[in-house]
Design a protein around this motif. Structure first.
Motif, PDB file in Angstrom:
ATOM      1  N   HIS A 888       0.825  -1.208   0.000  1.00  0.00           N
ATOM      2  CA  HIS A 888       0.000   0.000   0.000  1.00  0.00           C
ATOM      3  C   HIS A 888       0.863   1.263   0.000  1.00  0.00           C
ATOM      4  CE1 HIS A 888       0.974  -0.216   4.324  1.00  0.00           C
ATOM      5  NE2 HIS A 888       0.743   1.076   4.343  1.00  0.00           N
ATOM      6  N   PRO A 889       0.322   2.385  -0.461  1.00  0.00           N
ATOM      7  CA  PRO A 889       1.078   3.644  -0.427  1.00  0.00           C
ATOM      8  C   PRO A 889       1.401   4.046   1.010  1.00  0.00           C
ATOM      9  CG  PRO A 889      -0.825   3.819  -1.894  1.00  0.00           C
ATOM     10  CD  PRO A 889      -0.982   2.537  -1.136  1.00  0.00           C
ATOM     11  N   VAL A 890       2.626   4.487   1.224  1.00  0.00           N
ATOM     12  CA  VAL A 890       3.017   4.961   2.551  1.00  0.00           C
ATOM     13  C   VAL A 890       3.364   6.446   2.548  1.00  0.00           C
ATOM     14  CG1 VAL A 890       3.764   2.717   3.420  1.00  0.00           C
ATOM     15  CG2 VAL A 890       5.393   4.142   2.193  1.00  0.00           C
ATOM     16  N   ASP A 891       3.913   6.951   1.433  1.00  0.00           N
ATOM     17  CA  ASP A 891       4.169   8.384   1.277  1.00  0.00           C
ATOM     18  C   ASP A 891       3.380   8.852   0.057  1.00  0.00           C
ATOM     19  OD1 ASP A 891       5.978   8.040   3.329  1.00  0.00           O
ATOM     20  OD2 ASP A 891       7.759   8.215   2.056  1.00  0.00           O
ATOM     21  N   PHE A 892       2.491   9.828   0.233  1.00  0.00           N
ATOM     22  CA  PHE A 892       1.667  10.245  -0.900  1.00  0.00           C
ATOM     23  C   PHE A 892       1.088  11.631  -0.659  1.00  0.00           C
ATOM     24  CE2 PHE A 892      -0.814   7.430   1.881  1.00  0.00           C
ATOM     25  CZ  PHE A 892      -1.882   8.231   2.248  1.00  0.00           C
ATOM     26  N   ASP A 893       0.639  12.244  -1.772  1.00  0.00           N
ATOM     27  CA  ASP A 893       0.036  13.573  -1.746  1.00  0.00           C
ATOM     28  C   ASP A 893      -1.241  13.555  -2.565  1.00  0.00           C
ATOM     29  OD1 ASP A 893       2.340  14.732  -0.400  1.00  0.00           O
ATOM     30  OD2 ASP A 893       3.365  14.655  -2.338  1.00  0.00           O
ATOM     31  N   VAL A 932      -0.609  11.284  -5.916  1.00  0.00           N
ATOM     32  CA  VAL A 932       0.813  11.076  -6.203  1.00  0.00           C
ATOM     33  C   VAL A 932       1.396  10.159  -5.132  1.00  0.00           C
ATOM     34  CG1 VAL A 932       3.055  12.166  -6.539  1.00  0.00           C
ATOM     35  CG2 VAL A 932       0.960  13.369  -7.238  1.00  0.00           C
ATOM     36  N   ILE A 933       1.899   9.012  -5.551  1.00  0.00           N
ATOM     37  CA  ILE A 933       2.476   8.029  -4.632  1.00  0.00           C
ATOM     38  C   ILE A 933       3.995   8.143  -4.717  1.00  0.00           C
ATOM     39  CG2 ILE A 933       2.630   5.583  -4.030  1.00  0.00           C
ATOM     40  CD1 ILE A 933      -0.068   5.217  -5.479  1.00  0.00           C
ATOM     41  N   ARG A 934       4.609   8.446  -3.597  1.00  0.00           N
ATOM     42  CA  ARG A 934       6.067   8.648  -3.570  1.00  0.00           C
ATOM     43  C   ARG A 934       6.815   7.439  -3.007  1.00  0.00           C
ATOM     44  NH1 ARG A 934       6.804  13.593  -5.239  1.00  0.00           N
ATOM     45  NH2 ARG A 934       5.137  15.138  -4.989  1.00  0.00           N
ATOM     46  N   ALA A 935       6.146   6.587  -2.258  1.00  0.00           N
ATOM     47  CA  ALA A 935       6.774   5.366  -1.729  1.00  0.00           C
ATOM     48  C   ALA A 935       5.664   4.397  -1.365  1.00  0.00           C
ATOM     49  CB  ALA A 935       7.645   5.666  -0.515  1.00  0.00           C
ATOM     50  N   SER A 936       5.956   3.108  -1.540  1.00  0.00           N
ATOM     51  CA  SER A 936       5.012   2.050  -1.191  1.00  0.00           C
ATOM     52  C   SER A 936       5.633   1.116  -0.166  1.00  0.00           C
ATOM     53  CB  SER A 936       4.593   1.272  -2.445  1.00  0.00           C
ATOM     54  OG  SER A 936       3.957   2.129  -3.372  1.00  0.00           O
ATOM     55  N   ALA A 937       4.792   0.272   0.430  1.00  0.00           N
ATOM     56  CA  ALA A 937       5.230  -0.521   1.582  1.00  0.00           C
ATOM     57  C   ALA A 937       6.100  -1.705   1.217  1.00  0.00           C
ATOM     58  CB  ALA A 937       4.006  -1.014   2.368  1.00  0.00           C
ATOM     59  N   ASN A 938       6.047  -2.153  -0.025  1.00  0.00           N
ATOM     60  CA  ASN A 938       6.720  -3.397  -0.395  1.00  0.00           C
ATOM     61  C   ASN A 938       8.151  -3.132  -0.847  1.00  0.00           C
ATOM     62  OD1 ASN A 938       7.575  -5.836  -1.384  1.00  0.00           O
ATOM     63  ND2 ASN A 938       5.702  -6.272  -2.517  1.00  0.00           N
ATOM     64  N   PRO A 939       9.161  -3.407   0.001  1.00  0.00           N
ATOM     65  CA  PRO A 939      10.545  -3.157  -0.414  1.00  0.00           C
ATOM     66  C   PRO A 939      11.022  -4.101  -1.504  1.00  0.00           C
ATOM     67  CG  PRO A 939      10.487  -4.279   1.712  1.00  0.00           C
ATOM     68  CD  PRO A 939       9.061  -3.940   1.374  1.00  0.00           C
ATOM     69  N   ALA A 940      10.336  -5.234  -1.684  1.00  0.00           N
ATOM     70  CA  ALA A 940      10.736  -6.170  -2.727  1.00  0.00           C
ATOM     71  C   ALA A 940      10.407  -5.635  -4.125  1.00  0.00           C
ATOM     72  CB  ALA A 940      10.048  -7.517  -2.514  1.00  0.00           C
ATOM     73  N   PHE A 941       9.409  -4.724  -4.211  1.00  0.00           N
ATOM     74  CA  PHE A 941       9.039  -4.109  -5.487  1.00  0.00           C
ATOM     75  C   PHE A 941       9.008  -2.598  -5.296  1.00  0.00           C
ATOM     76  CE2 PHE A 941       7.246  -8.372  -5.590  1.00  0.00           C
ATOM     77  CZ  PHE A 941       7.701  -8.835  -6.816  1.00  0.00           C
ATOM     78  N   PRO A 942      10.184  -1.995  -5.173  1.00  0.00           N
ATOM     79  CA  PRO A 942      10.238  -0.583  -4.789  1.00  0.00           C
ATOM     80  C   PRO A 942       9.655   0.363  -5.819  1.00  0.00           C
ATOM     81  CG  PRO A 942      12.408  -1.381  -5.422  1.00  0.00           C
ATOM     82  CD  PRO A 942      11.523  -2.577  -5.357  1.00  0.00           C
ATOM     83  N   ASN A 943       9.485  -0.084  -7.073  1.00  0.00           N
ATOM     84  CA  ASN A 943       8.910   0.783  -8.096  1.00  0.00           C
ATOM     85  C   ASN A 943       7.395   0.700  -8.161  1.00  0.00           C
ATOM     86  OD1 ASN A 943      11.435   1.594  -8.837  1.00  0.00           O
ATOM     87  ND2 ASN A 943      11.584   0.309 -10.643  1.00  0.00           N
ATOM     88  N   ALA A 944       6.795  -0.251  -7.458  1.00  0.00           N
ATOM     89  CA  ALA A 944       5.373  -0.537  -7.636  1.00  0.00           C
ATOM     90  C   ALA A 944       4.498   0.425  -6.841  1.00  0.00           C
ATOM     91  CB  ALA A 944       5.076  -1.970  -7.202  1.00  0.00           C
ATOM     92  N   ALA A 945       3.420   0.852  -7.479  1.00  0.00           N
ATOM     93  CA  ALA A 945       2.365   1.621  -6.816  1.00  0.00           C
ATOM     94  C   ALA A 945       1.036   1.043  -7.268  1.00  0.00           C
ATOM     95  CB  ALA A 945       2.464   3.097  -7.174  1.00  0.00           C
ATOM     96  N   GLN A 946       0.047   0.998  -6.371  1.00  0.00           N
ATOM     97  CA  GLN A 946      -1.222   0.396  -6.747  1.00  0.00           C
ATOM     98  C   GLN A 946      -2.332   0.858  -5.817  1.00  0.00           C
ATOM     99  OE1 GLN A 946      -1.068  -3.951  -5.812  1.00  0.00           O
ATOM    100  NE2 GLN A 946       1.095  -3.509  -5.411  1.00  0.00           N
ATOM    101  N   ILE A 947      -3.496   1.090  -6.406  1.00  0.00           N
ATOM    102  CA  ILE A 947      -4.712   1.366  -5.646  1.00  0.00           C
ATOM    103  C   ILE A 947      -5.869   0.713  -6.390  1.00  0.00           C
ATOM    104  CG2 ILE A 947      -3.848   3.564  -4.736  1.00  0.00           C
ATOM    105  CD1 ILE A 947      -5.766   4.961  -6.732  1.00  0.00           C
TER     106      ILE A 947
END
Length: 958
Positions: A888-893, A932-947
Motif C-alpha cells: 500500500h502507499p506509505v508516502d503520498f500527496d 501522487v504516490i512517492r513510496a510504497s510498503a513493499n521493499p521487494a518491489f520498490p517501483n510498484a504503486a497500486q490502488i
C-alpha cells in the motif's frame, strides 16, 4: 587525472594459513583489464568476484535496495541517463556506483558501456568527462563498488550516461558523490532521460544502519571478560531424567525416530565431510539433494544429530545411537589438524548460506551429540571454534555469507557448553553485533523486523535475537537485555498468528499485523526458534507464565501440526486450504522440526534450587536432585484430550520443596489445586501457584485444567470480502474446520459468532472432534491432527453474504458513469487497462487485488493517477482504497488544480493503514484530482504503486 575503475585489493581469496603461490619473477594473479582514457589506468577488477572474490574490496552489503532502474528500452544501444542535482557547484573528489546485486552476489543490469560526467547546467551543455567507459564493455562488477576519481572538478550536476544497456535497461543500488570526506549527493533529487524530474529517490539514499560495506569489524564492541557480570538462570531446563508416558508427545518422538532412521544412511550423511577431506566415498549412495545438500553440505548431518542427540537424552534406541556415534566419528575423522571440520571447503565459506546456516546446523548437532554422551563431540567442537574465532573471514562473514546473522547463535550456544571460552562471545561482539539494530529493537520499532535493511527480513532474525539474550546472560550488559526483550515484544505483538505460528517469512513484505493467510507464513523454523527463545526467557524469569504459553502453542500447533507421522515434516503451517507438502530431504524446517520433536521432554518441567516448575501437561515423570535429596514426580494425565491432572511424589525421606504449578493463560476460570484430596490453593490464569511444604512419598497434587472455547476475530491484511472470519481455540489447541472451504476464501458458518460454542457437540469416540449444528459436511478437529483434508482455521462466521456491491454511502463524484476520465503516469504491462478500473461502477473491498491500477515496474517513484471531472465541482472529502495491503502507499500527496495551478490538499508520510485512506478537507472547487504516490510498503518491489479506487465526495451538508 581522468580515470575509471573499481578499487580493489591485490590479495586473491585464499584459505587461511596459505599464501599466493608465485615463482620468482612470475606474473601476478590475472585480472580483467578495461580500456580507459589515456590519461590514467584503471585499478584492476578481480578475476573472480561475488563469493569467490578476494577480501578487502569495497563491496555492497546484501541485500541492497533498488535505487534506480531505467525504463526498458527498445534495444541495448538506446542511450539513457540518470543524474543528480547537488544544489550548488561543488568540488568533487570521486564518484561511487553501487551495483544492484542478486542472492548470488552477481550484479544485475549494470551498465555495459557508460560515461560519468559532471556539469553546472542541467542540460550538460559543457560536460566534464570524469570517466569514459564507452570504448569497451565494462566487466560485470559482481558486488564490488565502482570508484571514479573526479580530481576536484567543480560541478552542480553528476550524470551517468549509458551508451550500451544490459538486457535493455540498467540498474544501480546507490550513487554517491564524495566531496570533503562526505557524500554530498545524499538526499538530493534526481532526474532521468525518460521522465525528467523524479525528486528524491532511493538512488541517493543515506547509508543503511551499519553502512553499505561488507566489512563489520568493531573492536570497540568487545567487553573484556574481567568486566562481565553473569546473570544466572533462576530455573534450569533438565537435560535428562524425564521419561514420557503414553500420549501425543511420546507418539511424536517415536515418529521422529522412524523419520530419522528412514532419511539417510551414515555414509550419505558423512559423504560431504569425506569429499572435503579427500577420503574415498563408498559406491551406491543416493545422490545429494539439490540445494539442501549441494549448497549446504554438512547440514544434513547436522539435522540428523540435532534430532538424534536430543532424542537419546530421553529415550534409548540402539540403532539411533549407533548412527549418531558413527556420524560424529566420521566428522571427527575428517577434521583437519588446525581444527577445521565443516564439510564445505574453507574457501567457499561465503557461498550461499554455508558460513552461517550450515555452521550453525553442524554446531547444534555436535552439541546435542555431546549432551547425549558422545565423548568426541565437544573436544572436536572446541578445536573447530579455536580455528573459527581467529579465522580471517570474520570481518566480512556477517554481510557476505548468506543471512550471516544466522551464524551468531552457533558461537553463543558453544560458549554455554562445557568447552565454551569468552572468545566465542567476543567474536560475536566484534564482528556480528549491530548496535543500530539493538537500539531499534529496544525502542520496539517494527521496522527493525519487517524492514531489516540487510540480508534479509525473515523469521530467522529470531536466531540473532537469541544470541543477544545469551550475551546478556554472560556479560550482564543491560543493552543486550533491552534488545532481546524488545525483539520478543515485537514478534509477539506484530507477527504471531492465533495458534502461535510466526507470521513473517522471506522474499515478501510482511507489515505489522499483516497475518496473511494466503502468503507464505508459519515456517516451522520460526516456531522452533520462538520456542527456544521463550525457553531462555522462562529460565531467566520462571514465574512469568507467558513464555511457557508460547512454547506450548509452538509445540502443539506447529511442531506436532507439521509432522506427518514418520513420513516427513512440513515446511509451512498453512492455516487454510490444505496443509503443506510433506518432505524428507533435509529442508531447514526438517532440521529444526526434528530438533524440537527430539527435545519435547525438556519443556515439561524446569528445576530450581528449591523445587520444581510444572510447565506442560503430559503423562511423564521427572527425577531430579534437590540438595542432597533425590526426588521423583510422576504426572498422570490424558491432556489435551482430558483436562484432569494428577502429580504423585516419590522420595526416600520427607523433603521440603516448592512445587510450582502453571495455571495457563488460556484457563477460563480460577483453578483449584488439591493436595492429598484437600484444596490447598486456587490459581489465576497466567500465573504459577507455589505449593511449598514438606513432601513425602505418595503425596498427590490434583487439579482440572479449565478448558473452554475461545473465538478470535481475524484482524490481518487478507481481503475480508465484507465478512468476518474467526479462529477457534480449545485451551491452547488451535482448531480447524474440516470440509470444503469455498475456494480458499473460507467456508461460511451460517450463525452468529457468539452462538458458535453452543452449536458444537462432541463426536463420539473422537476426542476433541466437534460437530457443528446445521453443518453436517463440516466439523472441528485439532489443527495438529489435520493431514490431507481440506480445512480452514479461519471460517467466515455470520449470517450475511459477502459484499461486492457499491458501498451504501452515496454521492461519489469520481465515477465513469458520470463522465469522469482517469489517467496515470504508467501501467503494469501484465495488467493493461487498470487505470480505468479506479472509476468504474464495480466496487470491490479494499485489499482485493483482482481489480486495481498498478504502475509500471520499470519506472521509479513517484507515480501518479488522476481523475478529471466533466466540470469544476466542489469536493470536501476524499477516499482512496488500496489494492495490496502489503504494498500500500506509505508516502503520498493529494493535489487538485485550482485556477490552473496545483494545490496540495493532503500530504502523508509513513502512512500505516494498509486498506484505505480517508480525509475530510477544506472544500475546494476543482475538475482535476491527482493522487501522487512517492513510496510504497513493499521493499521487494520498490517501483510498484497500486490502488483500487478513488472516491471524491461533496462537502457534508450542514
Amino acid at each position: 587525472m581522468v580515470g575509471a575503475g573499481i578499487v580493489v585489493g591485490t590479495a586473491p581469496f585464499l584459505p587461511s594459513g596459505t599464501a599466493p603461490a608465485k615463482a620468482a619473477g612470475a606474473d601476478p594473479a590475472p585480472v580483467l583489464l578495461v580500456k580507459t582514457p589515456a590519461s590514467g589506468p584503471m585499478p584492476p577488477l578481480p578475476a573472480e568476484n561475488g563469493w569467490r572474490g578476494p577480501m578487502g574490496i569495497e563491496r555492497i552489503a546484501r541485500l541492497a535496495p533498488l535505487g534506480y532502474q531505467s525504463p526498458q528500452a527498445a534495444s541495448d544501444d538506446t542511450v539513457q541517463w540518470v543524474q543528480v542535482d547537488l544544489g550548488a557547484p561543488t568540488p568533487l573528489d570521486h564518484i561511487k556506483l553501487f551495483p544492484m546485486i542478486d542472492f548470488g552476489l552477481g550484479s544485475q543490469n549494470y551498465p555495459v558501456r557508460f560515461r560519468v560526467e559532471a556539469a553546472n547546467a542541467p542540460n550538460f551543455a559543457s560536460p566534464i568527462i570524469l570517466a569514459d567507459c564507452t570504448g569497451a564493455d565494462f566487466p560485470e562488477p559482481g558486488d564490488a563498488v565502482s570508484h571514479f576519481p573526479a580530481d576536484k572538478a567543480k560541478a552542480r550536476y553528476v550524470r551517468i550516461t549509458v551508451t550500451r544497456l544490459r538486457d535493455r535497461k540498467f540498474q544501480l543500488s546507490k550513487l554517491e558523490v564524495w566531496s570533503g570526506g562526505k557524500d554530498v549527493a545524499e538526499g538530493c533529487p534526481i532526474s532521468d532521460s525518460v521522465h525528467g524530474d523524479l525528486g528524491k529517490t532511493a538512488l541517493t539514499r543515506g547509508p543503511r544502519g551499519q553502512g553499505e560495506d561488507v566489512i563489520t569489524d568493531n573492536p570497540g564492541n568487545i567487553i573484556p571478560a574481567r568486566l562481565w557480570r553473569p546473570v544466572s538462570y533462576q530455573a534450569q531446563a533438565p537435560i535428562d531424567g524425564v521419561s514420557l508416558g503414553d500420549g501425543v508427545l511420546k507418539t511424536a518422538m517415536q515418529n521422529n525416530i522412524d523419520y530419522l532412521l528412514a532419511s539417510n544412511s551414515v555414509d550419505e550423511l558423512v559423504r560431504p565431510f569425506r569429499e572435503r577431506a579427500g577420503m574415498p566415498i563408498p559406491a551406491g549412495l543416493k545422490p545429494p539433494i539439490e540445494f539442501w545438500d549441494t549448497d549446504l553440505p554438512g547440514s544434513n548431518a547436522g539435522r540428523f544429530l540435532m534430532g538424534a542427540g536430543n532424542t537419546l537424552r530421553w529415550m534409548e534406541h540402539p540403532e539411533l545411537r549407533a548412527r549418531m556415534n558413527a556420524i560424529v566419528d566420521g566428522i571427527v575423522e575428517c577434521q583437519r589438524a588446525d581444527g577445521y571440520l565443516m564439510a564445505y571447503p574453507e574457501e567457499s565459506i561465503f557461498y550461499s548460506e554455508r558460513g552461517a546456516y550450515t555452521r550453525s546446523w553442524v554446531t547444534h548437532g555436535l552439541i546435542e551429540a555431546g549432551l547425549a554422551g558422545h565423548s568426541k563431540a565437544f573436544p572436536a567442537l572446541r578445536r573447530f571454534y579455536d580455528w573459527f574465532d581467529t579465522c580471517p573471514y570474520l570481518p566480512e562473514l556477517l554481510r557476505r555469507a548468506g543471512q550471516g546473522v544466522q551464524g551468531m547463535i552457533a558461537n553463543t550456544r558453544t560458549y554455554f557448553t562445557p568447552i565454551g571460552k569468552p572468545e566465542d562471545l567476543q567474536v560475536v561482539q566484534r564482528f556480528f553485533q549491530e548496535n543500530y539494530w539493538m537500539e531499534q529493537l529496544a525502542q520496539r520499532d517494527p521496522k527493525a523486523i519487517w524492514q531489516y535493511p540487510y540480508d534479509h527480513p525473515h523469521n530467522y532474525l529470531i536466531t540473532s535475537l537469541e544470541p543477544y539474550l545469551d550475551q546478556y546472560r554472560a556479560t550482564g550488559a543491560k543493552k543486550y537485555w533491552d534488545a532481546a526483550k524488545g525483539g520478543w515484544d515485537l514478534y509477539r505483538d506484530n507477527w504471531l498468528h492465533v495458534g502461535g505460528s510466526i507470521a513473517i517469512c522471506e522474499f515478501e513484505p510482511y507489515p505489522p499485523h499483516s497475518y496473511y493467510l494466503h502468503k507464505h507464513t508459519g515456517e516451522l523454523c520460526g516456531s522452533v526458534f520462538w520456542a527456544r527463545y521463550n525457553q531462555r526467557f522462562h529460565l531467566l524469569a520462571p514465574s512469568e507464565e507467558k513464555y511457557v504459553a508460547e512454547i506450548e502453542k509452538s509445540i502443539y500447533n506447529n511442531g506436532l501440526a507439521n509432522q506427518a507421522g514418520s513420513k516427513g515434516i512440513r515446511y509451512l503451517s498453512h492455516l487454510t486450504g490444505h496443509k503443506d507438502a510433506v518432505t524428507s530431504h533435509n529442508t531447514c524446517c526438517e532440521g529444526q522440526g526434528t530438533r524440537l520433536l527430539g527435545s519435547l521432554p525438556e519443556y515439561i518441567y524446569s528445576t530450581a534450587k528449591d523445587g520444581l516448575y510444572v510447565n506442560l501437561f503430559h503423562a511423564s515423570s521427572i527425577e531430579w536432585a534437590q540438595g542432597s535429596q533425590n526426588l521423583k514426580l510422576t504426572m498422570e494425565t490424558e491432556f489435551p484430550f482430558k483436562p484432569e491432572v494428577k502429580l504423585a511424589f516419590n522420595t526416600q525421606n520427607p523433603v521440603r520443596s516448592s512445587i510450582r504449578v502453571r495455571i495457563p493463560s488460556w484457563a477460563s476460570k480460577p483453578m483449584p489445586i488439591h493436595v492429598n484430596g484437600k484444596r490447598a490453593a486456587t490459581g489465576k490464569a497466567g500465573t504459577y501457584v507455589t505449593l511449598d511444604r514438606v513432601w513425602t512419598s505418595d503425596d498427590t497434587i490434583t487439579f482440572t485444567l479449565p478448558m473452554e472455547f475461545q473465538l478470535t476475530r481475524y484482524a490481518g491484511m487478507d481481503p475480508s470480502f465484507g465478512q468476518e472470519r474467526f479462529a477457534l481455540e480449545y485451551g491452547p489447541i488451535l482448531m480447524a474446520l474440516v470440509g470444503k472451504t469455498g475456494g480458499g476464501k473460507g467456508e461460511r458458518l451460517n450463525l452468529e459468532s457468539q452462538d458458535l460454542a453452543a452449536s458444537l457437540s462432541p463426536i463420539l469416540d473422537q476426542p476433541l472432534h466437534f460437530a457443528v449444528a446445521g453443518h453436517t459436511d463440516h466439523h472441528y478437529t485439532p489443527y495438529w491432527q489435520v493431514q490431507e483434508e481440506e480445512f480452514t482455521c479461519y471460517p467466515v462466521i455470520g449470517t450475511s453474504e459477502a459484499s461486492t456491491t457499491e458501498p451504501t454511502e452515496a454521492g461519489n463524484l469520481a465515477l465513469a458513469s458520470l463522465g469522469v476520465k482517469a489517467s496515470s503516469d504508467s501501467v503494469y504491462a501484465n495488467e493493461p487497462g487498470g487505470t480505468a478500473l479506479i472509476i468504474d461502477d464495480h466496487f470491490v473491498p479494499a485489499g482485493e487485488e483482482s481489480h486495481r491500477w498498478h504502475s509500471s515496474l520499470d519506472t521509479p517513484h513517484p507515480h501518479w493517477i488522476e481523475v478529471t471531472l466533466p466540470q469544476a465541482t466542489k469536493i470536501g472529502r476524499v477516499v482512496i482504497r488500496f489494492a495490496d495491503p502489503g504494498g500500500h502507499p506509505v508516502d503520498f500527496d493529494g493535489i487538485v488544480q485550482v485556477n490552473g495551478k496545483d494545490k496540495t490538499i493532503f500530504s502523508e508520510r509513513g502512512y500505516s493503514d494498509p486498506f484505505h485512506y480517508r480525509t475530510t478537507i477544506k472544500p475546494v472547487t476543482t475538475n482535476t484530482f491527482r493522487f501522487v504516490i512517492r513510496a510504497s510498503a513493499n521493499p521487494a518491489f520498490p517501483n510498484a504503486a497500486q490502488i483500487s479506487r478513488i472516491e471524491l465526495y461533496p462537502p457534508a451538508s450542514k
